[in-house]
Design a protein around this motif. Sequence first.
Motif, PDB file in Angstrom:
ATOM      1  N   LYS A 102       4.129   2.609 -13.123  1.00 22.06           N
ATOM      2  CA  LYS A 102       3.170   3.083 -14.121  1.00 22.06           C
ATOM      3  C   LYS A 102       1.865   3.557 -13.490  1.00 22.06           C
ATOM      4  O   LYS A 102       1.129   4.347 -14.090  1.00 22.06           O
ATOM      5  N   ALA A 103       1.563   3.091 -12.281  1.00 19.39           N
ATOM      6  CA  ALA A 103       0.350   3.528 -11.604  1.00 19.39           C
ATOM      7  C   ALA A 103       0.509   4.911 -10.981  1.00 19.39           C
ATOM      8  O   ALA A 103      -0.490   5.517 -10.571  1.00 19.39           O
ATOM      9  N   PHE A 104       1.760   5.423 -10.930  1.00 19.34           N
ATOM     10  CA  PHE A 104       2.011   6.688 -10.257  1.00 19.34           C
ATOM     11  C   PHE A 104       2.647   7.730 -11.170  1.00 19.34           C
ATOM     12  O   PHE A 104       3.237   8.699 -10.700  1.00 19.34           O
ATOM     13  N   VAL A 231       1.735  -4.167   1.235  1.00 18.51           N
ATOM     14  CA  VAL A 231       1.674  -3.536   2.558  1.00 18.51           C
ATOM     15  C   VAL A 231       2.332  -2.163   2.522  1.00 18.51           C
ATOM     16  O   VAL A 231       1.785  -1.180   3.051  1.00 18.51           O
ATOM     17  N   GLY A 232       3.502  -2.072   1.896  1.00 16.83           N
ATOM     18  CA  GLY A 232       4.207  -0.798   1.825  1.00 16.83           C
ATOM     19  C   GLY A 232       3.422   0.272   1.097  1.00 16.83           C
ATOM     20  O   GLY A 232       3.372   1.432   1.526  1.00 16.83           O
ATOM     21  N   LEU A 233       2.773  -0.102   0.000  1.00 13.38           N
ATOM     22  CA  LEU A 233       1.975   0.859  -0.758  1.00 13.38           C
ATOM     23  C   LEU A 233       0.773   1.336   0.045  1.00 13.38           C
ATOM     24  O   LEU A 233       0.419   2.528   0.009  1.00 13.38           O
ATOM     25  N   LEU A 234       0.147   0.438   0.787  1.00 11.31           N
ATOM     26  CA  LEU A 234      -1.013   0.818   1.582  1.00 11.31           C
ATOM     27  C   LEU A 234      -0.618   1.778   2.703  1.00 11.31           C
ATOM     28  O   LEU A 234      -1.279   2.798   2.925  1.00 11.31           O
ATOM     29  N   VAL A 235       0.478   1.467   3.389  1.00  4.96           N
ATOM     30  CA  VAL A 235       0.918   2.325   4.499  1.00  4.96           C
ATOM     31  C   VAL A 235       1.413   3.668   3.975  1.00  4.96           C
ATOM     32  O   VAL A 235       0.940   4.734   4.397  1.00  4.96           O
ATOM     33  N   ALA A 236       2.381   3.627   3.056  1.00  2.00           N
ATOM     34  CA  ALA A 236       2.965   4.873   2.546  1.00  2.00           C
ATOM     35  C   ALA A 236       1.948   5.679   1.749  1.00  2.00           C
ATOM     36  O   ALA A 236       2.018   6.913   1.711  1.00  2.00           O
ATOM     37  N   GLY A 237       0.976   4.978   1.115  1.00  3.19           N
ATOM     38  CA  GLY A 237       0.019   5.652   0.267  1.00  3.19           C
ATOM     39  C   GLY A 237      -0.977   6.519   0.996  1.00  3.19           C
ATOM     40  O   GLY A 237      -1.650   7.342   0.381  1.00  3.19           O
ATOM     41  N   HIS A 238      -1.087   6.357   2.296  1.00  2.00           N
ATOM     42  CA  HIS A 238      -2.018   7.232   3.018  1.00  2.00           C
ATOM     43  C   HIS A 238      -1.387   7.942   4.206  1.00  2.00           C
ATOM     44  O   HIS A 238      -1.737   9.089   4.493  1.00  2.00           O
ATOM     45  N   HIS A 338      13.621  21.752  -3.712  1.00  2.00           N
ATOM     46  CA  HIS A 338      13.553  20.967  -2.474  1.00  2.00           C
ATOM     47  C   HIS A 338      13.674  19.483  -2.775  1.00  2.00           C
ATOM     48  O   HIS A 338      13.403  19.012  -3.894  1.00  2.00           O
ATOM     49  N   ILE A 339      14.063  18.727  -1.748  1.00  4.17           N
ATOM     50  CA  ILE A 339      14.123  17.268  -1.877  1.00  4.17           C
ATOM     51  C   ILE A 339      13.252  16.625  -0.794  1.00  4.17           C
ATOM     52  O   ILE A 339      13.600  15.620  -0.189  1.00  4.17           O
ATOM     53  N   GLY A 340      12.088  17.215  -0.596  1.00  2.00           N
ATOM     54  CA  GLY A 340      11.154  16.699   0.397  1.00  2.00           C
ATOM     55  C   GLY A 340      10.640  15.312   0.082  1.00  2.00           C
ATOM     56  O   GLY A 340      10.190  14.594   0.980  1.00  2.00           O
ATOM     57  N   PHE A 341      10.690  14.931  -1.202  1.00  8.54           N
ATOM     58  CA  PHE A 341      10.278  13.585  -1.593  1.00  8.54           C
ATOM     59  C   PHE A 341      11.483  12.658  -1.767  1.00  8.54           C
ATOM     60  O   PHE A 341      11.358  11.567  -2.336  1.00  8.54           O
ATOM     61  N   GLY A 342      12.633  13.059  -1.277  1.00  2.01           N
ATOM     62  CA  GLY A 342      13.823  12.250  -1.418  1.00  2.01           C
ATOM     63  C   GLY A 342      14.546  12.538  -2.716  1.00  2.01           C
ATOM     64  O   GLY A 342      14.249  13.504  -3.432  1.00  2.01           O
ATOM     65  N   HIS A 343      15.502  11.661  -3.040  1.00  3.82           N
ATOM     66  CA  HIS A 343      16.343  11.864  -4.217  1.00  3.82           C
ATOM     67  C   HIS A 343      16.961  10.526  -4.598  1.00  3.82           C
ATOM     68  O   HIS A 343      17.130   9.642  -3.762  1.00  3.82           O
ATOM     69  N   LEU A 349       8.116   7.016  -4.601  1.00  5.80           N
ATOM     70  CA  LEU A 349       7.385   6.452  -5.725  1.00  5.80           C
ATOM     71  C   LEU A 349       6.050   7.155  -5.926  1.00  5.80           C
ATOM     72  O   LEU A 349       5.592   7.368  -7.056  1.00  5.80           O
ATOM     73  N   GLY A 350       5.410   7.541  -4.843  1.00  3.30           N
ATOM     74  CA  GLY A 350       4.093   8.174  -4.923  1.00  3.30           C
ATOM     75  C   GLY A 350       4.133   9.684  -4.862  1.00  3.30           C
ATOM     76  O   GLY A 350       3.123  10.312  -4.511  1.00  3.30           O
ATOM     77  N   ALA A 351       5.258  10.292  -5.229  1.00  2.00           N
ATOM     78  CA  ALA A 351       5.392  11.751  -5.128  1.00  2.00           C
ATOM     79  C   ALA A 351       4.309  12.481  -5.918  1.00  2.00           C
ATOM     80  O   ALA A 351       3.716  13.453  -5.439  1.00  2.00           O
ATOM     81  N   GLN A 352       4.038  12.024  -7.141  1.00  2.00           N
ATOM     82  CA  GLN A 352       3.032  12.706  -7.958  1.00  2.00           C
ATOM     83  C   GLN A 352       1.633  12.562  -7.350  1.00  2.00           C
ATOM     84  O   GLN A 352       0.832  13.505  -7.368  1.00  2.00           O
ATOM     85  N   LEU A 353       1.357  11.395  -6.799  1.00  2.00           N
ATOM     86  CA  LEU A 353       0.064  11.190  -6.142  1.00  2.00           C
ATOM     87  C   LEU A 353      -0.062  12.078  -4.916  1.00  2.00           C
ATOM     88  O   LEU A 353      -1.104  12.711  -4.696  1.00  2.00           O
ATOM     89  N   ALA A 354       0.986  12.139  -4.110  1.00  2.00           N
ATOM     90  CA  ALA A 354       0.958  12.983  -2.915  1.00  2.00           C
ATOM     91  C   ALA A 354       0.793  14.453  -3.290  1.00  2.00           C
ATOM     92  O   ALA A 354       0.011  15.182  -2.656  1.00  2.00           O
ATOM     93  N   ARG A 355       1.520  14.897  -4.306  1.00  2.00           N
ATOM     94  CA  ARG A 355       1.385  16.285  -4.758  1.00  2.00           C
ATOM     95  C   ARG A 355      -0.063  16.596  -5.135  1.00  2.00           C
ATOM     96  O   ARG A 355      -0.623  17.622  -4.737  1.00  2.00           O
TER      97      ARG A 355
END
Length: 402
Positions: A102-104, A231-238, A338-343, A349-355
Motif C-alpha cells: 500500500k505504500a507503493f 533492510v531489503g526496502l532500504l537497500v532496494a529503495g535507493h 518491457h519486463i525491466g521491473f520483473g514479472h 514492489l517499488g516499480a511505481q516509486l522507481a518510475r
Amino acid sequence: MTTIDPTPRTYPFSAPDRLRLDPFYAELRKQEPVSRVRLPYGETAWLATRYSDVRTVFADPRFSRAESAERDEPRARPTQQRTGILTMDPPEHTRLRKLVAKAFTARRVEQLRPRAQRIADDLVGRMRRKGAPLDLVEEFALPLPITVICELLGVPYEDRDDFRVWSDAFLSTSKLSEQQVEDYVAQMRAYMAELVEQRRARPEDDLLSGLIQARDEQDKLSETELLDLAVGLLVAGHETTATQIPNFVYVLLTHPAELEWLRNSPERVPEAVEELMRFVPLGVNAAFPRYALEDVELGGVLIRAGEPVLASLASANRDEEVFERPEELNLARGSNAHIGFGHGPHHCLGAQLARMELQVALGTLLGEFADLRLGVAEQDVSWKTGMLVRGPRRLPVAWGAD
C-alpha cells in the motif's frame, strides 16, 4: 524436444562492458533459447533467454523461488541469501508483500512526487552553485532516491553514508571479501534492529512504524521478517534507482539524436523512461533462479523436477519476436511491454516509486541543463566492478561554457 549442448557454458559469458549486452544472448535466442550454464558458485542451471520463456519462469507456479533456500543455488558470489521476501513463494510471499504494497501504489507514489521534485530542484540548485564539472552520481543520483526512501521508511538521512557502504554487501560479487560481506550485513541488521526499538518506543508516521505495528499488534510477521523487510526496502529503495539515473543519463548523452528528441518533447519523459528500462541491462547476469517443482517443458527443452532455471530479463527485453529493432534505443517506441521491473509474484514492489523518481530525475536534469554533456571522454567514464549491477562509479558531467 530441442537438442541442446550438454556441456554447460561459463556464465556470465563475458565481463561487463559498460551497458553493452553481450551479443551471444541474441545467438542463444535464435539457436538455443534454453541452454545449460554454470555460474562461479552453485549448481549447474538452465538459462532462459526468450521473452515468453522468461515470463513463464517468473510467473508459473511450477517454478519455485523458495526452493533455492534449500539448495546450492547458482550464483555469481560466494554468499547465498536464504531468508527474506526474495526467497519466498506464495502464500508466504504474498503475506509479506501485502504489508508494504500500500505504500507503493500508483496513487501513494503520486502523492510523493511533489516532495521528490523539491528534492531534485534543490540538488540541481546545488549543482549550479558548485559549478561544472562534477560527479552526477554523488551530487544527484544518490541523494535523490536515498532521501525519498529514508523519509518514506523512517530512516535518518544523516546515517546515509553508513548504509550506503553496507548496501554494497548485498550487491557485491567480488568487490568485497566474504568476511566483509558478512560484517556489513551484520552491521546493517544491527542498525535496523536498533532503529526498530526506537520506533517501538516512539512510533512515527512512517512505513517502519507501520511494519512494527503489524508485527507487535497484529502478529502478521516475525521479528526476523520485520528486519529482513526493513533492510531489503532500504537497500532496494535507493540502490537500483541511484544506479539507473546515471545509466540513463549516460545513454542519453551518448545518443545525441534521441537526447535532442527528448529535449524537444519533455512531456514524453515517462515514455522515455520505459524505453530506457527496456534498453539498459542493469544486471551483470541473470540471478535469483527458480526451481522446477515438476517436469516442465520450456522453450522446447524438458526441465526436470529439482533443476534450477535462470531467466534473463536483459535478453528478454531484446527479443526480436516482441520488440522491433530491439538493439536500437527508440524513445518514441510507444507501446512497450518491457519486463525491466520483473514479472509475476516478484515483480518489483517499488516499480511505481522507481518510475516516478526516474521521471523526476530526467525531467529536472534536462529542464535545468539545456546543454548537459559528459565531463570526460566517453571512454574515460569509470564503471563499477565486482557488483551484481552495472553502472558508472562516477559520471562527470558539465554544462555551459568550457
